[in-house]
Design a protein around this motif. Structure first.
Motif, short mmCIF file in Angstrom:
data_model
loop_
_atom_site.label_atom_id
_atom_site.label_comp_id
_atom_site.label_asym_id
_atom_site.label_seq_id
_atom_site.Cartn_x
_atom_site.Cartn_y
_atom_site.Cartn_z
N GLU A 90 0.82 -1.22 0.00
CA GLU A 90 0.00 0.00 0.00
C GLU A 90 0.85 1.27 0.00
OE1 GLU A 90 -2.59 -0.53 3.37
OE2 GLU A 90 -3.81 -1.99 2.30
N TYR A 93 0.52 3.44 -3.23
CA TYR A 93 -0.79 4.09 -3.25
C TYR A 93 -0.79 5.35 -2.38
CZ TYR A 93 -5.29 4.94 -0.94
OH TYR A 93 -6.38 5.53 -0.36
N VAL A 94 -0.29 5.22 -1.15
CA VAL A 94 -0.26 6.35 -0.22
C VAL A 94 0.61 7.48 -0.78
CG1 VAL A 94 0.46 7.12 2.09
CG2 VAL A 94 -0.77 4.94 1.81
N GLU A 97 -1.09 9.19 -3.82
CA GLU A 97 -2.23 10.01 -3.39
C GLU A 97 -1.75 11.33 -2.78
OE1 GLU A 97 -5.69 9.79 -3.55
OE2 GLU A 97 -5.30 8.18 -4.98
N THR A 110 -8.38 12.32 2.98
CA THR A 110 -8.48 11.19 3.90
C THR A 110 -7.96 9.96 3.19
OG1 THR A 110 -10.42 12.13 5.00
CG2 THR A 110 -10.07 9.76 5.25
N LEU A 111 -7.08 9.23 3.83
CA LEU A 111 -6.53 8.00 3.27
C LEU A 111 -6.79 6.86 4.25
CD1 LEU A 111 -3.03 9.20 1.99
CD2 LEU A 111 -5.10 8.84 0.65
N LYS A 112 -7.06 5.69 3.68
CA LYS A 112 -7.21 4.47 4.48
C LYS A 112 -6.19 3.47 3.98
CE LYS A 112 -12.08 5.16 5.40
NZ LYS A 112 -13.43 4.58 5.40
N TYR A 113 -5.43 2.92 4.93
CA TYR A 113 -4.41 1.93 4.60
C TYR A 113 -4.10 1.14 5.86
CZ TYR A 113 -1.59 5.76 6.48
OH TYR A 113 -1.09 6.77 7.26
N GLU A 126 -7.03 5.10 9.49
CA GLU A 126 -7.52 6.19 8.65
C GLU A 126 -6.68 7.41 8.99
OE1 GLU A 126 -11.67 8.60 8.20
OE2 GLU A 126 -11.77 6.41 8.13
#
Length: 155
Positions: A90, A93-94, A97, A110-113, A126
């Motif tokens: 991930e 992705y982070v 973003e 807001t990011l979720k990982y 989150e």
């Protein structure tokens, strides 16, 4: 004609005892407020994180309660990057973003990982991020609150 550029605009003012005491009292009050804020953060389930957006997203500050994942705050100052604890699949992705939102002018994201604990357990989080920008709109800092989204309950 001789010019002196070293001391061209130096103005010195001697402070009175009362002015000095007033300044010291204001500094003491600010320090006490800072200690209260630090206590609130460190006794909550939230992690406060500040990163440098203009460089490589390096950690400038992380609260002591990162310890809930098995790490020490000082680990992130010299030894490791915050990305080191993001689930490996991930991380990209982070990073993408963050880069895209910084480039596009976003203010909040807001990011979720998942974060990997020091023991190797993946835990979902989150991250609520405020992108602080300069007057020209260039990103300066990423200021975040991170919290676990799935908590274990014991009765």
């Amino acid at each position: 004609m001789k010019t002196n550029t070293e001391n061209s605009c130096t103005i010195e003012k001697e402070l009175s005892k009362e002015e000095l005491l007033y300044i010291m009292e204001k500094q003491k009050e600010a320090f006490e407020k800072l200690k209260v804020l630090e206590s609130i953060i460190n006794n909550s389930p939230f992690i406060a994180l500040s990163r440098d957006a203009s460089k490589d997203f390096s950690v400038l500050f992380i609260s002591e309660n990162i310890s809930q994942f098995g790490y020490k705050a000082e680990d992130f100052i010299c030894k490791m990057a915050y990305y080191d604890i993001i689930q490996p699949d991930e991380r990209e992705y982070v990073k993408l973003e963050l880069m895209e939102n910084c480039r596009e002018g976003s203010k909040y994201i807001t990011l979720k990982y998942r974060i990997m604990t020091k023991k190797g357990e993946a835990r979902p989080v989150e991250e609520k991020i405020f992108i602080q920008r300069d007057a020209q709109g260039n990103p300066l800092y990423l200021q975040s609150i991170i919290f676990e989204t799935q908590t274990k309950c014991s009765v």
